[in-house]
Motif scaffolding. Structure first.
Motif, PDB file in Angstrom:
ATOM      1  N   VAL A 187      46.783  38.119  48.275  1.00 11.76           N
ATOM      2  CA  VAL A 187      47.359  39.331  48.838  1.00 11.76           C
ATOM      3  C   VAL A 187      46.694  40.586  48.286  1.00 11.76           C
ATOM      4  N   CYS A 188      46.603  40.685  46.977  1.00  8.78           N
ATOM      5  CA  CYS A 188      46.078  41.915  46.379  1.00  8.78           C
ATOM      6  C   CYS A 188      44.555  41.887  46.251  1.00  8.78           C
ATOM      7  N   SER A 189      43.990  40.750  45.897  1.00  9.27           N
ATOM      8  CA  SER A 189      42.538  40.717  45.677  1.00  9.27           C
ATOM      9  C   SER A 189      41.758  40.988  46.957  1.00  9.27           C
ATOM     10  N   THR A 190      42.240  40.495  48.113  1.00  7.74           N
ATOM     11  CA  THR A 190      41.533  40.776  49.356  1.00  7.74           C
ATOM     12  C   THR A 190      41.877  42.163  49.893  1.00  7.74           C
ATOM     13  N   PHE A 191      43.056  42.670  49.559  1.00 11.06           N
ATOM     14  CA  PHE A 191      43.362  44.066  49.883  1.00 11.06           C
ATOM     15  C   PHE A 191      42.353  44.978  49.198  1.00 11.06           C
ATOM     16  N   LEU A 192      42.114  44.738  47.921  1.00 18.89           N
ATOM     17  CA  LEU A 192      41.143  45.538  47.182  1.00 18.89           C
ATOM     18  C   LEU A 192      39.731  45.355  47.733  1.00 18.89           C
ATOM     19  N   ALA A 193      39.360  44.101  47.948  1.00 20.02           N
ATOM     20  CA  ALA A 193      37.982  43.801  48.337  1.00 20.02           C
ATOM     21  C   ALA A 193      37.645  44.248  49.752  1.00 20.02           C
ATOM     22  N   ASP A 194      38.555  44.012  50.685  1.00 21.90           N
ATOM     23  CA  ASP A 194      38.245  44.190  52.100  1.00 21.90           C
ATOM     24  C   ASP A 194      38.722  45.504  52.698  1.00 21.90           C
ATOM     25  N   ARG A 195      39.719  46.120  52.093  1.00 19.41           N
ATOM     26  CA  ARG A 195      40.323  47.268  52.753  1.00 19.41           C
ATOM     27  C   ARG A 195      40.376  48.529  51.904  1.00 19.41           C
ATOM     28  N   LEU A 196      39.651  48.504  50.780  1.00 22.62           N
ATOM     29  CA  LEU A 196      39.572  49.704  49.947  1.00 22.62           C
ATOM     30  C   LEU A 196      38.105  50.074  49.717  1.00 22.62           C
ATOM     31  N   THR A 197      37.662  51.103  50.375  1.00 19.40           N
ATOM     32  CA  THR A 197      36.308  51.606  50.160  1.00 19.40           C
ATOM     33  C   THR A 197      36.385  52.885  49.336  1.00 19.40           C
ATOM     34  N   GLU A 198      35.240  53.352  48.903  1.00 18.68           N
ATOM     35  CA  GLU A 198      35.201  54.569  48.092  1.00 18.68           C
ATOM     36  C   GLU A 198      35.863  55.731  48.836  1.00 18.68           C
ATOM     37  N   GLY A 199      36.704  56.456  48.099  1.00 18.36           N
ATOM     38  CA  GLY A 199      37.395  57.597  48.673  1.00 18.36           C
ATOM     39  C   GLY A 199      38.803  57.286  49.137  1.00 18.36           C
ATOM     40  N   VAL A 225      39.760  54.372  35.269  1.00 18.51           N
ATOM     41  CA  VAL A 225      40.163  53.058  34.792  1.00 18.51           C
ATOM     42  C   VAL A 225      39.375  52.028  35.593  1.00 18.51           C
ATOM     43  N   ASP A 226      38.878  50.998  34.916  1.00 19.81           N
ATOM     44  CA  ASP A 226      38.066  49.965  35.553  1.00 19.81           C
ATOM     45  C   ASP A 226      38.815  48.640  35.636  1.00 19.81           C
ATOM     46  N   LEU A 227      38.601  47.934  36.727  1.00 20.84           N
ATOM     47  CA  LEU A 227      39.100  46.577  36.914  1.00 20.84           C
ATOM     48  C   LEU A 227      37.965  45.764  37.504  1.00 20.84           C
ATOM     49  N   THR A 228      37.958  44.468  37.225  1.00 23.83           N
ATOM     50  CA  THR A 228      37.100  43.568  37.979  1.00 23.83           C
ATOM     51  C   THR A 228      37.963  42.406  38.408  1.00 23.83           C
ATOM     52  N   VAL A 229      37.963  42.131  39.683  1.00 24.61           N
ATOM     53  CA  VAL A 229      38.900  41.166  40.256  1.00 24.61           C
ATOM     54  C   VAL A 229      38.139  40.074  40.986  1.00 24.61           C
ATOM     55  N   ALA A 230      38.515  38.835  40.728  1.00 22.86           N
ATOM     56  CA  ALA A 230      37.967  37.707  41.478  1.00 22.86           C
ATOM     57  C   ALA A 230      38.751  37.597  42.782  1.00 22.86           C
ATOM     58  N   SER A 231      38.072  37.787  43.900  1.00 17.03           N
ATOM     59  CA  SER A 231      38.731  37.719  45.204  1.00 17.03           C
ATOM     60  C   SER A 231      39.115  36.284  45.517  1.00 17.03           C
ATOM     61  N   VAL A 232      40.383  36.060  45.799  1.00 14.36           N
ATOM     62  CA  VAL A 232      40.870  34.718  46.118  1.00 14.36           C
ATOM     63  C   VAL A 232      40.704  34.483  47.619  1.00 14.36           C
ATOM     64  N   ARG A 233      39.898  33.493  47.967  1.00 10.92           N
ATOM     65  CA  ARG A 233      39.676  33.152  49.377  1.00 10.92           C
ATOM     66  C   ARG A 233      39.654  31.640  49.520  1.00 10.92           C
ATOM     67  N   TYR A 234      40.258  31.133  50.571  1.00  6.56           N
ATOM     68  CA  TYR A 234      40.245  29.701  50.838  1.00  6.56           C
ATOM     69  C   TYR A 234      40.635  29.480  52.295  1.00  6.56           C
ATOM     70  N   ARG A 235      40.442  28.280  52.778  1.00  4.89           N
ATOM     71  CA  ARG A 235      40.799  27.940  54.156  1.00  4.89           C
ATOM     72  C   ARG A 235      41.772  26.780  54.145  1.00  4.89           C
ATOM     73  N   SER A 236      42.827  26.915  54.937  1.00  7.19           N
ATOM     74  CA  SER A 236      43.846  25.877  55.003  1.00  7.19           C
ATOM     75  C   SER A 236      44.473  25.900  56.385  1.00  7.19           C
ATOM     76  N   ALA A 237      44.764  24.719  56.908  1.00 14.05           N
ATOM     77  CA  ALA A 237      45.405  24.597  58.221  1.00 14.05           C
ATOM     78  C   ALA A 237      44.675  25.426  59.275  1.00 14.05           C
ATOM     79  N   GLU A 238      43.363  25.356  59.238  1.00 12.80           N
ATOM     80  CA  GLU A 238      42.497  26.018  60.218  1.00 12.80           C
ATOM     81  C   GLU A 238      42.650  27.536  60.234  1.00 12.80           C
ATOM     82  N   ARG A 239      43.078  28.095  59.096  1.00 11.07           N
ATOM     83  CA  ARG A 239      43.128  29.551  58.966  1.00 11.07           C
ATOM     84  C   ARG A 239      42.461  29.976  57.674  1.00 11.07           C
TER      85      ARG A 239
END
Length: 423
Positions: free
Chosen positions: A245-257, A226-240
């Protein structure tokens, strides 16, 4: 500070409000250039028994691909994911969605635990089961989106004038506007002296919710995956730096395998016509094109003779035309009869898909008169603009009054020839 041996007991979680990451993460997208056979394939039949996989018991799907699609000059980050369905028995159709169970950002988890002044291995009892606090905040509770219960509790405990004013307005839109882009840590930061123990905090949070993305593959072409394509939500606010939650989980913490918890969310109200000879018009700018990639693969695999017309657009052709090779291939193969593009920032005057619709309104109306099915997928504002354009086209090229155009569009909807998946 509570010791690691301290045992807490937590009750029912609170309510939710919608904030930036939820509004943007309901994005539905897809890409990939898998070739499709020219031999017609029979549609996959619906499963005869209820799937054991659901939001409480998701299937652990192996990640086969996590690829960046958007160009280096893009102001967006769009990624393609391919997941193996393995032995799950999950059967989907073009138009369906996939629920994904996210895992919270470990940096935010650590920051919250630090704010509480306890150890990460503090034991909490939830439903007669003992769990570590860091595990609960990572996997079980919504911390990227503050609940109404938490906001109300902080307002009552701190007496913060701004927050009390927001709540006293008793207006959902005002509350959502205030909470837009904030997480649980932001709400607690309203008063640095506010002391909450883990039980109090968890009792004011709601369970970590799955996110649903439109499936962008066809089971007839992409068998077993099954295929998905997700736009990763990223922004900066209050100096952070923040992220969805889910888009960066997929992008940053899920590698092949690695694996992600998933389950099918059927969308029976967003299906291709049963008549393969029927024309299809699809309007899906940006990530809204996801289900239409699935539609095109499906119609090709089925040997459908009906014409297909896609309106697609984004900001810049050079960096955001994430489907170019595949869509061109569909065009050259005769599967995609028409491809109308609208890249809004490539000229001084912004051009959107609804403008392209009006430019070819006469042809679009003729397709409708010939029985075309009209589909829209994407953001709510876009959906409203497309709906207005459709009605204007019906008035102008159908020679109808506004009232007659309303009836015409209503008939398209009642006959299931005008289907929308807007969010």
């Amino acid at each position: 500070m509570a010791s690691a041996e301290t045992i807490f007991d937590v009750g029912k979680a609170g309510c939710n409000i919608i904030t930036r990451e939820q509004a943007q993460e309901t994005t539905r997208t897809a890409d990939g250039a898998d070739s499709a056979s020219d031999v017609p394939v029979k549609p996959v039949k619906a499963a005869s028994t209820r799937s054991p996989w659901n939001r409480k018991n998701p299937y652990r799907a192996i990640v086969l691909a996590n690829n960046l699609l958007s160009g280096p000059e893009s102001d967006k980050e769009v990624r393609h994911y391919s997941l193996s369905l393995g032995d799950s028995g999950i059967e989907y159709q073009a138009g369906d969605g996939l629920g994904v169970k996210p895992v919270n950002n470990p940096e935010l988890v650590d920051a919250l635990i630090g704010r509480l002044g306890v150890g990460p291995d503090t034991t909490i009892t939830v439903k007669n089961s003992q769990n570590r606090l860091d595990e609960l905040l990572t996997h079980s509770y919504e911390i990227g989106v503050p609940s109404v219960d938490l906001i109300e509790a902080v307002a009552a405990r701190t007496g913060d004038a701004e927050l009390r004013s927001v709540l006293e307005a008793d207006d959902r839109a005002t509350l959502h506007a205030w909470a837009w882009g904030k997480d649980v840590l932001d709400v607690l930061a309203i008063d640095g002296s506010l002391a909450l123990d883990p039980v109090e905090l968890l009792g004011l949070l709601r369970p970590l919710q799955h996110r649903v993305y439109s499936i962008s593959s066809s089971p007839l072409t992409h068998q077993g995956t099954v295929d998905l394509t997700v736009a990763s939500v990223r922004y900066r606010s209050a100096e952070r730096d923040r992220g969805g939650v889910c888009s960066t989980f997929l992008a940053d913490r899920l590698t092949e395998g690695e694996t992600a918890g998933v389950f099918l969310t059927a969308n029976k109200s967003f299906r291709l016509p049963t008549d393969d000879a029927a024309p299809v018009i699809m309007v899906g700018p940006g990530t809204g094109v996801a289900p239409f990639r699935a539609f095109l693969h499906d119609r090709r695999a089925r040997g459908a003779s009906g014409r297909n017309w896609l309106f697609f657009g984004d900001h810049h052709r050079g960096s955001d035309f994430i489907y170019e090779d595949e869509l061109r291939s569909f065009s050259h193969a005769g599967i995609l009869t028409r491809l109308d593009l609208a890249f809004s920032r490539d000229q001084s005057e912004k051009i959107y898909v609804q403008h392209r619709m009006r430019e070819d309104g006469k042809e679009l109306y003729s397709w409708l008169e010939e029985g075309a099915h009209f589909y829209v997928c994407g953001g709510m504002d876009m959906g409203k603009d497309v709906d207005s354009a459709l009605r204007e086209i019906v008035v102008e090229h159908g020679g109808l009054t506004d009232g007659q155009a309303e009836d015409y569009v209503a008939e398209l909807k009642s006959s299931k020839r005008y289907l929308r998946d807007v969010y």
